[in-house]
Write a protein that holds these residues in place. Sequence first.
Motif, PDB file in Angstrom:
ATOM      1  N   VAL A  22      30.152   4.731  19.955  1.00 29.09           N
ATOM      2  CA  VAL A  22      31.176   3.556  19.968  1.00 29.09           C
ATOM      3  C   VAL A  22      31.295   3.093  21.444  1.00 29.09           C
ATOM      4  N   PHE A  23      31.767   3.913  22.208  1.00 28.17           N
ATOM      5  CA  PHE A  23      32.327   3.515  23.533  1.00 28.17           C
ATOM      6  C   PHE A  23      31.275   3.313  24.648  1.00 28.17           C
ATOM      7  N   VAL A  24      30.277   4.104  24.646  1.00 24.64           N
ATOM      8  CA  VAL A  24      29.464   3.990  25.640  1.00 24.64           C
ATOM      9  C   VAL A  24      28.207   3.407  25.311  1.00 24.64           C
ATOM     10  N   ASP A  25      27.598   3.825  23.980  1.00 25.22           N
ATOM     11  CA  ASP A  25      26.573   2.603  23.711  1.00 25.22           C
ATOM     12  C   ASP A  25      26.813   1.464  23.287  1.00 25.22           C
ATOM     13  N   GLU A  26      27.925   1.129  22.579  1.00 24.84           N
ATOM     14  CA  GLU A  26      28.371  -0.171  22.060  1.00 24.84           C
ATOM     15  C   GLU A  26      28.877  -1.122  23.019  1.00 24.84           C
ATOM     16  N   GLN A  27      30.084  -0.278  23.625  1.00 27.54           N
ATOM     17  CA  GLN A  27      30.909  -1.148  24.293  1.00 27.54           C
ATOM     18  C   GLN A  27      30.517  -1.009  25.975  1.00 27.54           C
ATOM     19  N   ASN A  28      29.592  -0.361  26.323  1.00 32.14           N
ATOM     20  CA  ASN A  28      29.067   0.086  27.808  1.00 32.14           C
ATOM     21  C   ASN A  28      30.314   0.638  28.644  1.00 32.14           C
ATOM     22  N   VAL A  29      31.209   1.469  28.115  1.00 31.42           N
ATOM     23  CA  VAL A  29      32.153   2.365  28.850  1.00 31.42           C
ATOM     24  C   VAL A  29      31.202   3.389  29.672  1.00 31.42           C
ATOM     25  N   PRO A  30      31.106   3.556  30.922  1.00 30.81           N
ATOM     26  CA  PRO A  30      30.557   4.526  31.603  1.00 30.81           C
ATOM     27  C   PRO A  30      30.846   6.117  31.168  1.00 30.81           C
ATOM     28  N   MET A  31      29.879   6.914  30.778  1.00 28.78           N
ATOM     29  CA  MET A  31      30.120   8.059  30.341  1.00 28.78           C
ATOM     30  C   MET A  31      31.076   8.796  30.961  1.00 28.78           C
ATOM     31  N   GLU A  32      31.143   8.875  32.363  1.00 25.31           N
ATOM     32  CA  GLU A  32      32.072   9.674  33.184  1.00 25.31           C
ATOM     33  C   GLU A  32      33.525   9.037  33.243  1.00 25.31           C
ATOM     34  N   GLU A  33      33.672   7.824  32.590  1.00 19.37           N
ATOM     35  CA  GLU A  33      35.078   7.590  32.225  1.00 19.37           C
ATOM     36  C   GLU A  33      35.478   7.880  30.646  1.00 19.37           C
ATOM     37  N   GLU A  34      34.497   7.906  29.920  1.00 16.44           N
ATOM     38  CA  GLU A  34      34.798   8.235  28.494  1.00 16.44           C
ATOM     39  C   GLU A  34      35.327   9.738  28.362  1.00 16.44           C
ATOM     40  N   ILE A  35      34.538  10.726  28.856  1.00 15.40           N
ATOM     41  CA  ILE A  35      35.094  11.982  29.099  1.00 15.40           C
ATOM     42  C   ILE A  35      35.607  12.232  30.069  1.00 15.40           C
ATOM     43  N   ASP A  36      37.036  12.694  29.947  1.00 16.21           N
ATOM     44  CA  ASP A  36      37.857  12.714  30.911  1.00 16.21           C
ATOM     45  C   ASP A  36      38.608  14.098  31.031  1.00 16.21           C
ATOM     46  N   GLN A  37      39.562  14.315  32.090  1.00 17.18           N
ATOM     47  CA  GLN A  37      39.948  15.458  32.442  1.00 17.18           C
ATOM     48  C   GLN A  37      40.943  16.076  31.372  1.00 17.18           C
ATOM     49  N   TYR A  38      41.561  15.320  30.397  1.00 14.71           N
ATOM     50  CA  TYR A  38      42.365  15.601  29.383  1.00 14.71           C
ATOM     51  C   TYR A  38      41.653  16.081  27.976  1.00 14.71           C
ATOM     52  N   GLU A  39      40.368  16.227  27.905  1.00 19.99           N
ATOM     53  CA  GLU A  39      39.615  16.627  26.906  1.00 19.99           C
ATOM     54  C   GLU A  39      40.056  18.213  26.424  1.00 19.99           C
ATOM     55  N   GLU A  40      40.127  19.029  27.320  1.00 20.16           N
ATOM     56  CA  GLU A  40      40.604  20.297  27.064  1.00 20.16           C
ATOM     57  C   GLU A  40      41.814  20.446  26.678  1.00 20.16           C
ATOM     58  N   GLU A  69      44.738   8.311  21.512  1.00 21.30           N
ATOM     59  CA  GLU A  69      43.670   7.902  22.268  1.00 21.30           C
ATOM     60  C   GLU A  69      42.478   8.156  21.788  1.00 21.30           C
ATOM     61  N   ARG A  70      41.309   7.342  22.092  1.00 18.26           N
ATOM     62  CA  ARG A  70      39.925   7.549  21.854  1.00 18.26           C
ATOM     63  C   ARG A  70      39.815   7.282  20.354  1.00 18.26           C
ATOM     64  N   ILE A  71      40.480   6.605  19.790  1.00 21.54           N
ATOM     65  CA  ILE A  71      40.346   6.311  18.144  1.00 21.54           C
ATOM     66  C   ILE A  71      38.930   5.129  18.167  1.00 21.54           C
ATOM     67  N   CYS A  72      38.085   5.830  17.443  1.00 14.22           N
ATOM     68  CA  CYS A  72      36.812   4.962  16.869  1.00 14.22           C
ATOM     69  C   CYS A  72      36.089   5.437  15.826  1.00 14.22           C
ATOM     70  N   VAL A  73      35.411   4.390  15.341  1.00 10.52           N
ATOM     71  CA  VAL A  73      34.834   4.607  13.972  1.00 10.52           C
ATOM     72  C   VAL A  73      33.503   4.035  14.142  1.00 10.52           C
ATOM     73  N   LEU A  74      32.424   4.717  13.722  1.00  7.94           N
ATOM     74  CA  LEU A  74      30.939   3.958  13.789  1.00  7.94           C
ATOM     75  C   LEU A  74      31.023   2.773  13.050  1.00  7.94           C
ATOM     76  N   SER A  75      30.041   1.750  13.638  1.00  9.77           N
ATOM     77  CA  SER A  75      29.967   0.333  13.081  1.00  9.77           C
ATOM     78  C   SER A  75      29.854   0.534  11.570  1.00  9.77           C
ATOM     79  N   THR A  76      28.887   1.591  11.047  1.00 10.97           N
ATOM     80  CA  THR A  76      28.611   1.405   9.588  1.00 10.97           C
ATOM     81  C   THR A  76      29.809   1.728   8.886  1.00 10.97           C
ATOM     82  N   GLN A  77      30.831   2.198   9.241  1.00 12.64           N
ATOM     83  CA  GLN A  77      31.857   2.853   8.456  1.00 12.64           C
ATOM     84  C   GLN A  77      33.077   2.068   8.783  1.00 12.64           C
TER      85      GLN A  77
END
Length: 140
Positions: A22-40, A69-77
């Motif tokens: 959703v965020f990287v492929d569809e919305q072109n958010v850079p992967m290094e911004e999508e996965i951040d220091q708050y994951e753990e 944060e990071r609420i997303c749904v695949l386009s098909t759903q």
Amino acid sequence: MEVQVVTNEKELNDAFQVRKKVFVDEQNVPMEEEIDQYEETSTHFVLYHQREPVATGRFRILDGVGKVERICVLSTQRGTGAGKAIMEKIEQYAKSKGVGALKLNAQTHAIPFYSKLGYEVISEEFLDAGIPHKTMKKTI
């Protein structure tokens, strides 16, 4: 459809897979911004449909307020209730942790979705990863 609190690495990878689509492929958010220091330090949620991950979100507590944060749904759903199901599960979880209010940064196109769930805009528009957002809040 079943929303689960992530408890293992496979489920976390399922969440990351949905976010990447959703965020990287569809919305072109850079992967290094999508996965951040708050994951753990976040609690992650994944919605499965026919055993496939189709929606996700994460939650953390900041100064006594729940941050959604990071609420997303695949386009098909989209339009199936998947987003609402994720949000309801996060709200239930937040209540179980004694949180009385939730805050989120909504992409502006998603504001009507969050408004239907009882969230109110509390900020001016700002850019996050090049995408217009507004902060929203809800008392639970």
